[in-house]
Scaffold this motif. Structure first.
Motif, PDB file in Angstrom:
ATOM      1  N   LYS A  31      -1.176 -15.619  13.023  1.00 54.83           N
ATOM      2  CA  LYS A  31      -2.091 -15.930  14.295  1.00 54.83           C
ATOM      3  C   LYS A  31      -3.611 -15.780  13.902  1.00 54.83           C
ATOM      4  N   GLY A  32      -3.763 -14.493  13.369  1.00 52.73           N
ATOM      5  CA  GLY A  32      -4.952 -14.375  12.865  1.00 52.73           C
ATOM      6  C   GLY A  32      -5.781 -14.671  11.827  1.00 52.73           C
ATOM      7  N   HIS A  33      -5.278 -14.428  10.443  1.00 50.90           N
ATOM      8  CA  HIS A  33      -5.765 -14.876   9.169  1.00 50.90           C
ATOM      9  C   HIS A  33      -5.725 -16.165   9.036  1.00 50.90           C
ATOM     10  N   LEU A  34      -4.590 -16.929   9.240  1.00 44.43           N
ATOM     11  CA  LEU A  34      -4.424 -18.417   8.819  1.00 44.43           C
ATOM     12  C   LEU A  34      -5.156 -19.220   9.813  1.00 44.43           C
ATOM     13  N   GLY A  45     -13.804 -24.540   8.826  1.00 52.93           N
ATOM     14  CA  GLY A  45     -12.522 -24.802   9.492  1.00 52.93           C
ATOM     15  C   GLY A  45     -11.678 -23.449   9.267  1.00 52.93           C
ATOM     16  N   PRO A  46     -10.396 -23.524   9.835  1.00 54.21           N
ATOM     17  CA  PRO A  46      -9.691 -22.368   9.432  1.00 54.21           C
ATOM     18  C   PRO A  46      -9.086 -22.353   7.851  1.00 54.21           C
ATOM     19  N   THR A  51      -1.592 -24.407  11.140  1.00 56.22           N
ATOM     20  CA  THR A  51      -0.999 -23.302  11.738  1.00 56.22           C
ATOM     21  C   THR A  51      -1.200 -23.085  13.198  1.00 56.22           C
ATOM     22  N   ALA A  52      -2.326 -23.464  13.726  1.00 56.20           N
ATOM     23  CA  ALA A  52      -2.819 -23.178  15.179  1.00 56.20           C
ATOM     24  C   ALA A  52      -1.955 -24.367  16.161  1.00 56.20           C
ATOM     25  N   PRO A  53      -2.084 -25.530  15.407  1.00 57.89           N
ATOM     26  CA  PRO A  53      -1.201 -26.508  16.221  1.00 57.89           C
ATOM     27  C   PRO A  53       0.286 -26.233  16.209  1.00 57.89           C
ATOM     28  N   ARG A 156      -2.456 -14.783  -0.319  1.00 61.15           N
ATOM     29  CA  ARG A 156      -2.239 -13.368  -0.046  1.00 61.15           C
ATOM     30  C   ARG A 156      -1.942 -13.118   1.439  1.00 61.15           C
ATOM     31  N   SER A 157      -0.573 -12.554   1.391  1.00 57.64           N
ATOM     32  CA  SER A 157      -0.141 -12.037   3.020  1.00 57.64           C
ATOM     33  C   SER A 157       0.413 -10.549   2.721  1.00 57.64           C
TER      34      SER A 157
END
Length: 211
Positions: A31-34, A45-46, A51-53, A156-157
């Motif tokens: 929700k945050g990084h991606l 852009g992200p 991810t958002a859609p 990186r996660s």
């Protein structure tokens, strides 16, 4: 089959308490990084434009694999998850299928064991690409460079994971082997004659062109 959870179920605390922290960490990262831009990304852009859609349309699914090693057991699990993903995707419309993603979170895999997770991903890639799917590895030490800025490390996660999604037309730079390219061209250049598709593979890989 490992249970699959939606973002809402993770937010509500439905998964077991022993796996919930890892799931929540990856959901926060998603929700945050991606979904946000990054100054080192090399484009506007992200980090991940899908991810958002996918979150808005409830097309992300999360599960946890509790094995500690990156070996055959993980490979077998991912093969089963590939089949589950394909069955799920078959019931969706094209626009939804493009957004569907499975995130297999691996909280017990050593986050510093980058080589092991990379080997699993490489070993899975042929069977996934043949099905029109992509499989990606994410972990704290992932050194795969960004497409637009090679100094950036977008994969990186906070917790190791493997991700499954549909192949997209923008994936061509990630498909360098001749077999992968043929799978790509079968899906995205269907209007071209078979000979032309073979010639494209030949020019990109140097392998023998399809007659």
């Amino acid at each position: 089959m490992n249970p699959l959870w939606t973002p809402a179920q993770i937010d509500e605390g439905v998964p077991a308490r022993d796996v919930l922290p890892a799931l929540r960490a990856i959901l926060r990262w998603s929700k945050g990084h991606l979904t946000a831009p990054h100054p080192a990304l090399g484009r506007s852009g992200p980090v991940c434009p899908y991810t958002a859609p996918a979150l808005r349309r409830d097309l992300l699914r999360f599960t946890v694999a509790t094995m500690t090693a990156t070996g055959q057991a993980l490979h077998r699990l991912m093969s089963r998850m590939r089949l589950a993903y394909a069955e799920h995707a078959s019931g969706l419309k094209d626009a939804e299928r493009e957004l569907l993603a499975y995130l297999i979170v691996l909280p017990r895999v050593d986050p510093l064991d980058a080589a092991g997770l990379n080997r699993v991903q490489e070993g899975l890639k042929d069977e996934f690409v043949a099905d029109g799917l992509m499989v990606g590895q994410f972990h704290p030490r992932c050194d795969e460079p960004g497409l637009w800025n090679h100094a950036y490390r977008p994969l990186r996660s906070p917790v190791p994971l493997l991700a499954i999604r549909q192949m997209r037309d923008v994936d061509l730079p990630f498909l360098t082997e001749s077999g992968h390219l043929r799978s790509y061209f079968e899906r995205f250049t269907a209007g071209l004659p078979v000979r032309v598709r073979g010639q494209l593979v030949h020019r990109l890989t140097g392998t023998e062109a399809t007659p």
